[in-house]
Design an enzyme around this catalytic site. Structure first.
Site, PDB file in Angstrom:
ATOM      1  N   GLY A 263       7.793   3.259   8.027  1.00 24.60           N
ATOM      2  CA  GLY A 263       6.530   2.547   7.914  1.00 24.60           C
ATOM      3  C   GLY A 263       6.477   1.225   8.643  1.00 24.60           C
TER       4      GLY A 263
ATOM      5  N   THR B  94       3.553   8.531  -0.947  1.00 24.29           N
ATOM      6  CA  THR B  94       4.988   8.535  -0.681  1.00 24.29           C
ATOM      7  C   THR B  94       5.763   7.716  -1.709  1.00 24.29           C
ATOM      8  OG1 THR B  94       6.640   8.092   1.055  1.00 24.29           O
ATOM      9  CG2 THR B  94       4.921   6.456   0.784  1.00 24.29           C
TER      10      THR B  94
ATOM     11  N   THR C 108       6.802  10.950   3.703  1.00 31.36           N
ATOM     12  CA  THR C 108       5.401  10.861   3.318  1.00 31.36           C
ATOM     13  C   THR C 108       4.621  12.137   3.552  1.00 31.36           C
ATOM     14  OG1 THR C 108       5.564   8.667   4.292  1.00 31.36           O
ATOM     15  CG2 THR C 108       3.345   9.475   3.818  1.00 31.36           C
TER      16      THR C 108
ATOM     17  N   THR D 233       3.445   9.412   9.427  1.00 31.02           N
ATOM     18  CA  THR D 233       4.628   9.646   8.611  1.00 31.02           C
ATOM     19  C   THR D 233       5.817   9.038   9.348  1.00 31.02           C
ATOM     20  OG1 THR D 233       5.968  11.348   7.546  1.00 31.02           O
ATOM     21  CG2 THR D 233       5.055  11.903   9.690  1.00 31.02           C
ATOM     22  N   GLY D 234       6.846   8.681   8.598  1.00 28.89           N
ATOM     23  CA  GLY D 234       8.024   8.104   9.240  1.00 28.89           C
ATOM     24  C   GLY D 234       8.264   6.684   8.782  1.00 28.89           C
TER      25      GLY D 234
ATOM     26  N   ARG E 262       9.651  -3.526  -1.558  1.00 28.84           N
ATOM     27  CA  ARG E 262       9.217  -3.148  -0.199  1.00 28.84           C
ATOM     28  C   ARG E 262       8.020  -2.188  -0.270  1.00 28.84           C
ATOM     29  NH1 ARG E 262       8.547   1.936   2.716  1.00 28.84           N
ATOM     30  NH2 ARG E 262       8.969   1.564   4.908  1.00 28.84           N
ATOM     31  N   VAL E 263       7.048  -2.446   0.581  1.00 23.94           N
ATOM     32  CA  VAL E 263       5.898  -1.559   0.711  1.00 23.94           C
ATOM     33  C   VAL E 263       5.822  -1.093   2.165  1.00 23.94           C
ATOM     34  CG1 VAL E 263       3.358  -1.504   0.677  1.00 23.94           C
ATOM     35  CG2 VAL E 263       4.598  -2.632  -1.184  1.00 23.94           C
ATOM     36  N   GLY E 264       5.542   0.182   2.347  1.00 28.45           N
ATOM     37  CA  GLY E 264       5.490   0.731   3.704  1.00 28.45           C
ATOM     38  C   GLY E 264       4.069   0.792   4.243  1.00 28.45           C
ATOM     39  N   ASP E 265       3.859   1.708   5.171  1.00 26.77           N
ATOM     40  CA  ASP E 265       2.552   1.845   5.817  1.00 26.77           C
ATOM     41  C   ASP E 265       1.555   2.662   4.988  1.00 26.77           C
ATOM     42  OD1 ASP E 265       4.312   4.032   6.254  1.00 26.77           O
ATOM     43  OD2 ASP E 265       2.980   4.813   7.804  1.00 26.77           O
TER      44      ASP E 265
ATOM     45  N   SER F  27      10.763  12.603  -1.419  1.00 18.45           N
ATOM     46  CA  SER F  27      10.114  11.500  -0.700  1.00 18.45           C
ATOM     47  C   SER F  27       8.664  11.263  -1.101  1.00 18.45           C
ATOM     48  CB  SER F  27      10.182  11.772   0.803  1.00 18.45           C
ATOM     49  OG  SER F  27       9.627  13.029   1.076  1.00 18.45           O
TER      50      SER F  27
HETATM   51  N1  GLY Z   1       5.958   6.169   5.815  1.00 13.74           N
HETATM   52  C1  GLY Z   1       6.410   5.874   4.534  1.00 13.74           C
HETATM   53  C2  GLY Z   1       7.097   4.605   4.404  1.00 13.74           C
HETATM   54  O1  GLY Z   1       7.635   4.066   5.364  1.00 13.74           O
HETATM   55  O2  GLY Z   1       7.146   4.093   3.306  1.00 13.74           O
END
Ligand code: GLY
Length: 328
Positions: A243, A207, A189, A240-241, A217-220, A84
């Protein structure tokens, strides 16, 4: 004026308090969210233990928190068995490993990269965005070009054997109806926040994002204020988790702002999780965890679901702690 009698009374009181604290030492260390220490580094999940070791080498030698949070998470990015974080991560639904990272220092300087391919250390590219450009976030092919122009090496476009096996199994299931998996050990992450001996705070986050996400796609994690945030006058937080749920509430910024209002790091993380629950109807199906430290060096964590743990290193050692959680 302090008379001799008052002085003796005071000495006796201080002595008894000391004896009390000594007898409770183990409890105090276990409830370390209340124990202020400097330097200190905390990071998400079990992979945080190795990352903290990397950060601690810098912090214990009176190094800067910024260097510590970069070098710390680079350990995780280097670990190709990690599914991850870094180039060993699980791919998107089209088979591409795409990486997101961010970094922030005590001066409020920050940088991020998103949707970056074939570069081993996205957190270091994020630091270069922060230090060498007037920008905060660079993405995709532009981020890769920027990395190559600044001395990073283009790695082969290749999944690790473990990631390829998992991806092929996923393809076989032909999951048109994609759903993120909830809380698999070692699945997410790495976020890290640290305070150095000078009392300065910094944070980092890196991450490969959600496995089998839609390409692009882009996360947090690369978004300052969502995956990580630092305000050197108040504290630092990371997430974490899943996003998307963190993005909806600017999670890490919210945690820092709640600490500004006087909440302890743990209570700030808890309140942010409660906000996340209120804003995300799917909260029972996902996992999110927040970590924070405040300017006093106190730390805390809170998660949505059972199973989130985090690593803490200070002068007493480097240990894994279970987080409290919302969904009982
Ligand atoms: N927290 C990482 C993501 O959702 O990409």
């Amino acid at each position: 004026m302090t008379t001799r009698r008052n002085f003796l009374k005071l000495s006796a009181l201080v002595g008894s308090l000391f004896a009390f604290n000594k007898s409770k030492a183990v409890t105090l260390v276990e409830q370390s969210s209340k124990v202020a220490r400097k330097p200190i580094v905390i990071s998400t999940w079990k992979h945080g233990l190795a990352a903290n070791d990397g950060a601690w080498k810098i912090l214990s030698a009176n190094g800067a928190a910024l260097d510590a949070v970069e070098k710390g998470v680079m350990v995780t990015e280097d670990d190709l068995t990690n599914l991850s974080v870094g180039l060993g991560g699980l791919p998107d639904r089209d088979g591409n490993v795409t990486l997101d990272a961010s970094i922030m220092d005590e001066k409020g300087r920050c940088g991020g990269v998103a949707f970056l391919e074939r570069i081993k250390h996205p957190v270091s590219v994020a630091r270069m965005v922060m230090e060498k450009t007037p920008h905060v976030l660079i993405v995709g092919s532009g981020a890769q070009k920027f990395a190559l122009e600044n001395g990073f090496k283009l790695e082969p476009k290749k999944l690790t054997a473990e990631a390829e096996k998992a991806y092929k199994e996923w393809l076989k299931k032909n999951e048109a109806d994609f759903k993120p998996s909830m809380n698999i050990e070692n699945h997410d992450t790495i976020g890290m926040v640290a305070m150095d001996m000078s009392g300065n705070l910094s944070g980092s986050c890196t991450t490969s994002g959600l496995a089998y996400k839609i390409n692009g796609r882009v996360g947090d994690s690369p978004i300052i204020g969502a995956g990580m945030y630092v305000d050197n006058e108040v504290g630092a937080a990371c997430a974490t988790g899943v996003g998307e749920t963190v993005l909806r509430i600017c999670g890490s910024y919210l945690v820092v702002e709640l600490m500004r209002q006087g909440l302890s790091p743990k209570d700030a993380c808890k309140k942010a999780i409660e906000r996340l629950v209120a804003k995300n109807p799917n909260y029972k199906e996902v996992q999110v965890g927040f970590l924070a430290i405040n300017k006093k060096g106190e730390h805390g964590a809170f998660a949505l679901q059972k199973g989130f743990n985090y690593a803490l290193a200070d002068d007493t050692g480097n240990k894994l702690y279970d987080s409290e959680y919302f969904c009982k």
